[in-house]
Design a protein around this motif. Sequence first.
Motif, mmCIF file in Angstrom:
data_model
loop_
_atom_site.group_PDB
_atom_site.id
_atom_site.type_symbol
_atom_site.label_atom_id
_atom_site.label_comp_id
_atom_site.label_asym_id
_atom_site.label_seq_id
_atom_site.Cartn_x
_atom_site.Cartn_y
_atom_site.Cartn_z
ATOM 1 N N GLY A 33 47.248 34.972 58.829
ATOM 2 C CA GLY A 33 47.931 35.081 60.104
ATOM 3 C C GLY A 33 48.699 36.377 60.284
ATOM 4 N N ASN A 34 49.195 36.979 59.183
ATOM 5 C CA ASN A 34 49.921 38.237 59.321
ATOM 6 C C ASN A 34 49.148 39.427 58.755
ATOM 7 O OD1 ASN A 34 50.307 37.705 56.636
ATOM 8 N ND2 ASN A 34 52.528 37.632 56.711
ATOM 9 N N ALA A 35 47.860 39.246 58.513
ATOM 10 C CA ALA A 35 46.997 40.344 58.069
ATOM 11 C C ALA A 35 46.447 41.076 59.289
ATOM 12 C CB ALA A 35 45.844 39.803 57.231
ATOM 13 N N LEU A 36 46.208 42.381 59.125
ATOM 14 C CA LEU A 36 45.582 43.154 60.188
ATOM 15 C C LEU A 36 44.134 42.727 60.378
ATOM 16 C CD1 LEU A 36 46.924 46.672 59.201
ATOM 17 C CD2 LEU A 36 47.756 45.188 61.029
ATOM 18 N N ARG A 37 43.522 42.350 59.269
ATOM 19 C CA ARG A 37 42.133 41.880 59.300
ATOM 20 C C ARG A 37 41.904 41.045 58.057
ATOM 21 N NH1 ARG A 37 36.849 45.673 60.332
ATOM 22 N NH2 ARG A 37 35.278 44.124 59.843
ATOM 23 N N SER A 38 41.062 40.054 58.165
ATOM 24 C CA SER A 38 40.712 39.241 57.003
ATOM 25 C C SER A 38 39.219 38.963 57.046
ATOM 26 C CB SER A 38 41.505 37.933 56.982
ATOM 27 O OG SER A 38 41.143 37.114 58.059
ATOM 28 N N ALA A 39 38.663 38.712 55.877
ATOM 29 C CA ALA A 39 37.243 38.401 55.783
ATOM 30 C C ALA A 39 36.988 37.618 54.504
ATOM 31 C CB ALA A 39 36.406 39.677 55.774
ATOM 32 N N VAL A 40 36.040 36.713 54.561
ATOM 33 C CA VAL A 40 35.565 36.038 53.360
ATOM 34 C C VAL A 40 34.322 36.787 52.912
ATOM 35 C CG1 VAL A 40 34.618 33.917 52.399
ATOM 36 C CG2 VAL A 40 36.529 33.814 54.004
ATOM 37 N N VAL A 41 34.350 37.242 51.664
ATOM 38 C CA VAL A 41 33.219 37.986 51.103
ATOM 39 C C VAL A 41 32.595 37.155 49.991
ATOM 40 C CG1 VAL A 41 34.106 40.268 51.711
ATOM 41 C CG2 VAL A 41 34.762 39.262 49.540
ATOM 42 N N GLU A 42 31.287 37.312 49.820
ATOM 43 C CA GLU A 42 30.558 36.556 48.805
ATOM 44 C C GLU A 42 29.901 37.495 47.822
ATOM 45 O OE1 GLU A 42 28.193 33.280 50.072
ATOM 46 O OE2 GLU A 42 29.360 33.027 51.906
ATOM 47 N N ALA A 43 29.723 37.018 46.599
ATOM 48 C CA ALA A 43 29.082 37.811 45.563
ATOM 49 C C ALA A 43 27.671 38.187 45.995
ATOM 50 C CB ALA A 43 29.035 37.034 44.253
ATOM 51 N N THR A 44 27.314 39.456 45.794
ATOM 52 C CA THR A 44 25.979 39.927 46.163
ATOM 53 C C THR A 44 25.010 39.859 44.986
ATOM 54 O OG1 THR A 44 26.442 42.225 45.577
ATOM 55 C CG2 THR A 44 26.946 41.529 47.852
ATOM 56 N N GLY A 45 25.543 39.729 43.785
ATOM 57 C CA GLY A 45 24.700 39.769 42.592
ATOM 58 C C GLY A 45 24.554 41.180 42.048
ATOM 59 N N ASP A 46 25.084 42.160 42.787
ATOM 60 C CA ASP A 46 25.033 43.557 42.354
ATOM 61 C C ASP A 46 26.341 43.930 41.674
ATOM 62 O OD1 ASP A 46 22.513 43.952 43.499
ATOM 63 O OD2 ASP A 46 23.393 44.513 45.433
ATOM 64 N N THR A 47 26.283 45.033 40.937
ATOM 65 C CA THR A 47 27.479 45.623 40.350
ATOM 66 C C THR A 47 27.747 46.910 41.092
ATOM 67 O OG1 THR A 47 26.963 44.662 38.208
ATOM 68 C CG2 THR A 47 28.491 46.509 38.214
ATOM 69 N N GLY A 48 29.008 47.139 41.475
ATOM 70 C CA GLY A 48 29.366 48.352 42.195
ATOM 71 C C GLY A 48 29.497 49.541 41.272
ATOM 72 N N ALA A 49 29.747 50.706 41.841
ATOM 73 C CA ALA A 49 29.927 51.942 41.071
ATOM 74 C C ALA A 49 31.102 51.824 40.107
ATOM 75 C CB ALA A 49 30.122 53.120 42.016
ATOM 76 N N SER A 50 32.058 50.968 40.418
ATOM 77 C CA SER A 50 33.230 50.773 39.555
ATOM 78 C C SER A 50 32.887 49.978 38.300
ATOM 79 C CB SER A 50 34.319 50.035 40.327
ATOM 80 O OG SER A 50 33.888 48.712 40.619
ATOM 81 N N GLY A 51 31.718 49.324 38.290
ATOM 82 C CA GLY A 51 31.323 48.486 37.163
ATOM 83 C C GLY A 51 31.680 47.021 37.341
ATOM 84 N N TYR A 52 32.319 46.688 38.450
ATOM 85 C CA TYR A 52 32.710 45.313 38.732
ATOM 86 C C TYR A 52 31.752 44.678 39.734
ATOM 87 C CZ TYR A 52 36.961 46.219 36.188
ATOM 88 O OH TYR A 52 37.846 46.527 35.196
ATOM 89 N N PRO A 53 31.720 43.342 39.790
ATOM 90 C CA PRO A 53 30.826 42.670 40.742
ATOM 91 C C PRO A 53 31.134 43.079 42.182
ATOM 92 C CG PRO A 53 31.736 41.090 39.174
ATOM 93 C CD PRO A 53 32.459 42.384 38.967
#
Length: 89
Positions: free
Chosen positions: A27-47
């Motif tokens: 309610g007090n966030a500028l924006r919110s979203a529910v994100v789901e695991a893609t099965g990929d690993t990002g450049a950071s090495g994390y899911p």
Amino acid sequence: MRTVPQRFEILLVAEFTEGAEGPPSAGNALRSAVVEATGDTGASGYPRYAGHGMVADIDPETFTVEALLVDGEELDYGLSVRVLPVAPV
């Protein structure tokens, strides 16, 4: 053995406030979203998690956002992110 969360709610807030009473809510966030695991690993090495215009690399152990794009863009200075695991449905 700890299971890796498959969904997170990401809250984009104006700034980090020391000593704030509890975590920010959608309610007090500028924006919110529910994100789901893609099965990929990002450049950071994390899911990688994606959804509703947000793509994030999230450390599932500490719930730390290691990388985030909102509508394909990096965040402006002064903005902060909070994540909350979402229980499976």
